[in-house]
Design an enzyme around this catalytic site. Structure first.
Site, PDB file in Angstrom:
ATOM      1  N   SER A 133       1.064   5.431  -4.168  1.00 30.10           N
ATOM      2  CA  SER A 133       1.508   6.454  -3.222  1.00 30.10           C
ATOM      3  C   SER A 133       0.540   7.621  -3.204  1.00 30.10           C
ATOM      4  O   SER A 133      -0.106   7.915  -4.194  1.00 30.10           O
ATOM      5  CB  SER A 133       2.901   6.972  -3.567  1.00 30.10           C
ATOM      6  OG  SER A 133       3.258   7.976  -2.622  1.00 30.10           O
ATOM      7  N   GLU A 173      11.480   9.414   0.521  1.00 24.68           N
ATOM      8  CA  GLU A 173      10.565  10.177   1.391  1.00 24.68           C
ATOM      9  C   GLU A 173      11.154  10.300   2.813  1.00 24.68           C
ATOM     10  O   GLU A 173      11.128  11.375   3.414  1.00 24.68           O
ATOM     11  CB  GLU A 173       9.224   9.429   1.393  1.00 24.68           C
ATOM     12  CG  GLU A 173       8.146   9.983   2.276  1.00 24.68           C
ATOM     13  CD  GLU A 173       6.916   9.046   2.252  1.00 24.68           C
ATOM     14  OE1 GLU A 173       6.456   8.669   1.150  1.00 24.68           O
ATOM     15  OE2 GLU A 173       6.447   8.674   3.341  1.00 24.68           O
ATOM     16  N   TYR A 174      11.695   9.219   3.329  1.00 22.35           N
ATOM     17  CA  TYR A 174      12.338   9.255   4.657  1.00 22.35           C
ATOM     18  C   TYR A 174      13.461  10.288   4.671  1.00 22.35           C
ATOM     19  O   TYR A 174      13.597  11.078   5.614  1.00 22.35           O
ATOM     20  CB  TYR A 174      12.962   7.896   5.007  1.00 22.35           C
ATOM     21  CG  TYR A 174      12.066   6.865   5.641  1.00 22.35           C
ATOM     22  CD1 TYR A 174      10.953   6.356   4.980  1.00 22.35           C
ATOM     23  CD2 TYR A 174      12.344   6.352   6.906  1.00 22.35           C
ATOM     24  CE1 TYR A 174      10.167   5.378   5.551  1.00 22.35           C
ATOM     25  CE2 TYR A 174      11.553   5.375   7.493  1.00 22.35           C
ATOM     26  CZ  TYR A 174      10.466   4.886   6.802  1.00 22.35           C
ATOM     27  OH  TYR A 174       9.688   3.910   7.369  1.00 22.35           O
ATOM     28  N   ASN A 189       9.573   5.451  -1.052  1.00 23.96           N
ATOM     29  CA  ASN A 189       9.402   5.652   0.387  1.00 23.96           C
ATOM     30  C   ASN A 189      10.737   5.943   1.074  1.00 23.96           C
ATOM     31  O   ASN A 189      10.790   6.752   2.004  1.00 23.96           O
ATOM     32  CB  ASN A 189       8.743   4.425   1.024  1.00 23.96           C
ATOM     33  CG  ASN A 189       7.261   4.355   0.718  1.00 23.96           C
ATOM     34  OD1 ASN A 189       6.803   4.919  -0.274  1.00 23.96           O
ATOM     35  ND2 ASN A 189       6.503   3.660   1.544  1.00 23.96           N
ATOM     36  N   VAL A 202      -9.567   1.994   4.450  1.00 24.03           N
ATOM     37  CA  VAL A 202      -9.496   3.351   3.900  1.00 24.03           C
ATOM     38  C   VAL A 202      -8.941   3.393   2.457  1.00 24.03           C
ATOM     39  O   VAL A 202      -9.510   4.066   1.586  1.00 24.03           O
ATOM     40  CB  VAL A 202      -8.714   4.283   4.858  1.00 24.03           C
ATOM     41  CG1 VAL A 202      -7.302   3.786   5.086  1.00 24.03           C
ATOM     42  CG2 VAL A 202      -8.679   5.697   4.337  1.00 24.03           C
ATOM     43  N   VAL A 222      -5.401  -4.948   0.794  1.00 23.99           N
ATOM     44  CA  VAL A 222      -5.487  -5.445   2.176  1.00 23.99           C
ATOM     45  C   VAL A 222      -4.110  -5.359   2.818  1.00 23.99           C
ATOM     46  O   VAL A 222      -3.129  -4.986   2.167  1.00 23.99           O
ATOM     47  CB  VAL A 222      -6.027  -6.896   2.243  1.00 23.99           C
ATOM     48  CG1 VAL A 222      -7.389  -6.996   1.565  1.00 23.99           C
ATOM     49  CG2 VAL A 222      -5.048  -7.891   1.641  1.00 23.99           C
ATOM     50  N   ARG A 273      15.342   7.954  12.908  1.00 23.97           N
ATOM     51  CA  ARG A 273      14.061   7.577  13.523  1.00 23.97           C
ATOM     52  C   ARG A 273      14.302   6.550  14.623  1.00 23.97           C
ATOM     53  O   ARG A 273      13.675   6.609  15.686  1.00 23.97           O
ATOM     54  CB  ARG A 273      13.111   7.001  12.473  1.00 23.97           C
ATOM     55  CG  ARG A 273      12.608   8.038  11.490  1.00 23.97           C
ATOM     56  CD  ARG A 273      11.390   7.508  10.742  1.00 23.97           C
ATOM     57  NE  ARG A 273      11.073   8.328   9.583  1.00 23.97           N
ATOM     58  CZ  ARG A 273      10.003   8.150   8.821  1.00 23.97           C
ATOM     59  NH1 ARG A 273       9.146   7.170   9.080  1.00 23.97           N
ATOM     60  NH2 ARG A 273       9.768   8.933   7.784  1.00 23.97           N
TER      61      ARG A 273
HETATM   62  P1  NBP Z   1      -5.112  -2.120   6.222  1.00 22.42           P
HETATM   63  O1  NBP Z   1      -3.692  -2.280   5.873  1.00 22.42           O
HETATM   64  O2  NBP Z   1      -5.468  -1.604   7.563  1.00 22.42           O
HETATM   65  O3  NBP Z   1      -5.846  -3.539   5.984  1.00 22.42           O
HETATM   66  C1  NBP Z   1      -7.197  -3.721   6.297  1.00 22.42           C
HETATM   67  C2  NBP Z   1      -7.863  -4.521   5.215  1.00 22.42           C
HETATM   68  O4  NBP Z   1      -7.236  -5.810   5.099  1.00 22.42           O
HETATM   69  C3  NBP Z   1      -9.323  -4.784   5.540  1.00 22.42           C
HETATM   70  O5  NBP Z   1     -10.067  -4.693   4.361  1.00 22.42           O
HETATM   71  C4  NBP Z   1      -9.281  -6.204   6.079  1.00 22.42           C
HETATM   72  O6  NBP Z   1     -10.499  -6.885   5.977  1.00 22.42           O
HETATM   73  C5  NBP Z   1      -8.275  -6.804   5.142  1.00 22.42           C
HETATM   74  N1  NBP Z   1      -7.797  -8.117   5.548  1.00 22.42           N
HETATM   75  C6  NBP Z   1      -7.004  -8.488   6.565  1.00 22.42           C
HETATM   76 BR1  NBP Z   1      -6.316  -7.350   7.808  1.00 22.42          BR
HETATM   77  N2  NBP Z   1      -6.783  -9.804   6.638  1.00 22.42           N
HETATM   78  C7  NBP Z   1      -7.478 -10.319   5.595  1.00 22.42           C
HETATM   79  C8  NBP Z   1      -7.648 -11.622   5.116  1.00 22.42           C
HETATM   80  N3  NBP Z   1      -7.031 -12.652   5.685  1.00 22.42           N
HETATM   81  N4  NBP Z   1      -8.432 -11.797   4.038  1.00 22.42           N
HETATM   82  C9  NBP Z   1      -9.039 -10.760   3.452  1.00 22.42           C
HETATM   83  N5  NBP Z   1      -8.895  -9.488   3.854  1.00 22.42           N
HETATM   84  C10 NBP Z   1      -8.130  -9.269   4.913  1.00 22.42           C
HETATM   85  O7  NBP Z   1      -5.845  -1.213   5.118  1.00 22.42           O
HETATM   86  P2  NBP Z   1      -5.376   0.151   4.442  1.00 22.42           P
HETATM   87  O8  NBP Z   1      -4.782   1.114   5.409  1.00 22.42           O
HETATM   88  O9  NBP Z   1      -6.540   0.572   3.640  1.00 22.42           O
HETATM   89  O10 NBP Z   1      -4.199  -0.295   3.454  1.00 22.42           O
HETATM   90  C11 NBP Z   1      -4.378  -1.280   2.456  1.00 22.42           C
HETATM   91  C12 NBP Z   1      -3.045  -1.571   1.795  1.00 22.42           C
HETATM   92  O11 NBP Z   1      -2.578  -0.390   1.144  1.00 22.42           O
HETATM   93  C13 NBP Z   1      -1.957  -1.989   2.763  1.00 22.42           C
HETATM   94  O12 NBP Z   1      -1.143  -2.961   2.174  1.00 22.42           O
HETATM   95  C14 NBP Z   1      -1.172  -0.726   2.970  1.00 22.42           C
HETATM   96  O13 NBP Z   1       0.171  -0.957   3.356  1.00 22.42           O
HETATM   97  C15 NBP Z   1      -1.266  -0.105   1.597  1.00 22.42           C
HETATM   98  N6  NBP Z   1      -1.075   1.350   1.537  1.00 22.42           N
HETATM   99  C16 NBP Z   1      -1.564   2.151   2.504  1.00 22.42           C
HETATM  100  C17 NBP Z   1      -1.384   3.528   2.417  1.00 22.42           C
HETATM  101  C18 NBP Z   1      -1.954   4.425   3.469  1.00 22.42           C
HETATM  102  O14 NBP Z   1      -1.670   5.625   3.411  1.00 22.42           O
HETATM  103  N7  NBP Z   1      -2.740   3.920   4.410  1.00 22.42           N
HETATM  104  C19 NBP Z   1      -0.717   4.073   1.334  1.00 22.42           C
HETATM  105  C20 NBP Z   1      -0.264   3.228   0.341  1.00 22.42           C
HETATM  106  C21 NBP Z   1      -0.447   1.869   0.453  1.00 22.42           C
HETATM  107  P3  NBP Z   1     -11.544  -6.886   7.215  1.00 22.42           P
HETATM  108  O15 NBP Z   1     -12.258  -5.600   7.119  1.00 22.42           O
HETATM  109  O16 NBP Z   1     -12.400  -8.050   6.900  1.00 22.42           O
HETATM  110  O17 NBP Z   1     -10.733  -7.041   8.469  1.00 22.42           O
END
Ligand code: NBP
Length: 480
Positions: free
Chosen positions: A128, A190-191, A187, A12, A74, A288
């Site tokens: 963020s 934020e908490y 963050n 996402v 990732v 929490r």
């Molecule tokens: P996720 O944190 O759920 O990670 C999924 C992604 O990581 C997929 O593209 C997956 O590829 C890839 N991946 C993994 Br798991 N292992 C891998 C590997 N060994 N090599 C290459 N790719 C790999 O995704 P997200 O929620 O989009 O968040 C991405 C980052 O942004 C995270 O670090 C998260 O903490 C940070 N973040 C998230 C938010 C939020 O609101 N969600 C906000 C700010 C920052 P695949 O598809 O091939 O499995």
């Protein structure tokens, strides 16, 4: 090579950031994901973005114009290391690898150091604003070298959120892990902010018997004043929501066990290491934890509370007291968060401009708030401000709000309502302004059992009392 920027990791966050980048003038965006199905879905659903899609690291790297610039989004930890290693083995000196994930800043410092010898710039960047922010404009906190920011900055400025004065919410925070450090503290704040809002809601609900929908109106009203912020706004939305299945307010159907992904705990762990009292953030993290300890809560459920029943007579007056207590506690939480940023900058050698941090949090991020203008003004007026709480605007706000703040904390204690963040913030405030603290007694105790020595108020030097001898005082270190 056709793309000026690439994104690796198309879950996402990566997909949305890639779409945000592609929608801005001048960008051609290369995309890659470990499993190509995500890449195919993204390019099929968004042909307008003109993505340059690759299904191998070789093709992805070949599609990037020099200096190659790729943003990794990732999962934090080992997946990030895996992607860095794939890119680093193909990148050349001067190329830039950006990690936009929620990395621990210690990892970022390590990764930057590891890549330095190869001439590749590694930038840890706090992002963020969640998925919506990534798509429409996040608050961006990049670290890394100043040189990398020359290439990266202009690209990031096109996709960042825009503050009310038209400034994009991105700045070069500092070198190596500075960006991820500041994101971590963001963050943590934020908490604290969320916990304070939750305590305010709990007090109003239990004190006045108002329904969640009625309390939503209170928050919506607060959102027109000095508390105006994203978190207050969404609180009203959540409180107004009705559960489709039961017809009850959704907040009454949601299990009262708060989750956490770790950045709040990191903020507190690092505050402990740095010796910075971030009690508001710590209480929020612990609140929490307590909420999730179901077995203990059940075992303790019949422990006695106050014997007298609590009833609020002046409902409007009480709600106004809660508002003021919330605002004063919020000032403390942010003041503590900025103290941690200052201490981190000192410890890790970062030249962080506090006012600029407040500015880039004004839009895009979860703690965006009107209040942040006041913080950036305070640091603009006095860059060496020792504590936010003593800046003129905040001093006035607390002066006006302290009586209601005390009433609310006292009332909560009497009524048996847990307000750890309200209470600890007030205790911190009183500790901060105290002329004498009982720390003198603690020094006496430490000297008694461990000969840890003490200093005196009336003359320089270090002293020890012969507690197990004749109790005379000896000089351990004289002033010169
Ligand atoms: P996720 O944190 O759920 O990670 C999924 C992604 O990581 C997929 O593209 C997956 O590829 C890839 N991946 C993994 Br798991 N292992 C891998 C590997 N060994 N090599 C290459 N790719 C790999 O995704 P997200 O929620 O989009 O968040 C991405 C980052 O942004 C995270 O670090 C998260 O903490 C940070 N973040 C998230 C938010 C939020 O609101 N969600 C906000 C700010 C920052 P695949 O598809 O091939 O499995």
């Amino acid at each position: 090579a056709t793309a000026n920027i690439g994104v690796v990791g198309l879950a996402v966050m990566g997909s949305n950031l890639a779409r945000n980048l592609a929608g801005r003038e001048g960008n051609t965006v290369a995309v890659f994901n470990r499993h190509p199905d995500r890449t195919r879905t993204l390019t099929a659903e968004h042909p307008e973005a003109g993505f340059v899609a690759s299904e191998s690291y070789d093709d992805f790297v070949a599609s990037l114009a020099r200096p190659r610039t790729a943003i990794i989004l990732v999962k934090a930890g080992a997946p990030t290391d895996a992607v860095i290693s794939e890119l680093a083995s193909r990148f050349e000196p001067g190329d830039i690898i950006v990690d936009g994930g929620n990395a621990n800043f210690h990892d970022t410092i390590r990764r930057e150091a590891d890549l330095k010898a190869s001439g590749i710039h590694f930038v840890g960047m706090g992002v963020s604003g969640g998925e919506e922010g990534a798509l429409h404009g996040p608050s961006l906190m990049p670290g890394g070298t100043a040189q990398s920011y020359e290439t990266l900055g202009p690209i990031l400025r096109t996709i960042a959120a825009v503050a009310p004065d038209g400034e994009p919410c991105v700045t070069h925070v500092g070198t190596d892990g500075a960006g991820h450090f500041v994101k971590m503290v963001h963050n943590g704040i934020e908490y604290a902010d969320m916990q304070l809002i939750a305590e305010a809601y709990d007090l109003i609900r239990r004190g006045t018997g108002k329904s969640p929908a009625e309390i939503a109106d209170v928050f919506a009203e607060w959102n027109t004043g000095e508390l105006e912020s994203y978190l207050i706004e969404i609180t009203a939305e959540v409180l107004r929501q009705v559960d489709a299945e039961t017809g009850a307010p959704l907040v009454d159907v949601i299990l009262d066990e708060a989750g956490a992904k770790g950045t709040g705990a990191w903020t507190v762990q690092n505050a402990l290491d740095l010796g910075v009292p971030t009690s508001g953030i710590a209480e929020a993290v612990f609140a929490r934890s307590l909420s999730s300890r179901r077995a203990q809560r059940e075992a303790a459920a019949d422990l006695p509370g106050p014997e007298t029943e609590w009833k609020v007579d002046d409902v409007d007056g009480f709600i106004e007291d809660v508002r003021q207590a919330l605002y004063a506690s919020k000032i403390v939480a942010y003041s503590q968060g900025f103290d941690e940023i200052i201490a981190g900058a000192e410890q890790f050698g970062w030249d962080i401009h506090k006012g600029d941090i407040a500015k880039i949090w004004r839009a895009g991020c979860i703690i965006r708030a009107r209040f942040l203008n006041r913080i950036s003004d305070a640091y603009a007026e006095d860059p060496s401000l020792v504590a936010l709480a003593v800046a003129p605007y905040f001093r006035d706000a607390i002066t006006g709000g302290q009586a209601p703040w005390r009433r609310i904390v006292a009332t909560a204690a009497q009524a048996g309502i847990p307000t750890p963040a309200f209470s600890s913030s007030l205790a911190y405030y009183d500790g901060l302004r105290a002329d004498r603290l009982p720390a003198a007694l603690i020094q006496g105790q430490r000297d008694f059992f461990g000969a840890h020595t003490y200093r005196r108020v009336d003359k320089p030097g270090v002293f020890h009392t012969l507690w197990s001898g004749d109790r005379s005082e000896i000089t351990i270190e004289s002033s010169n």
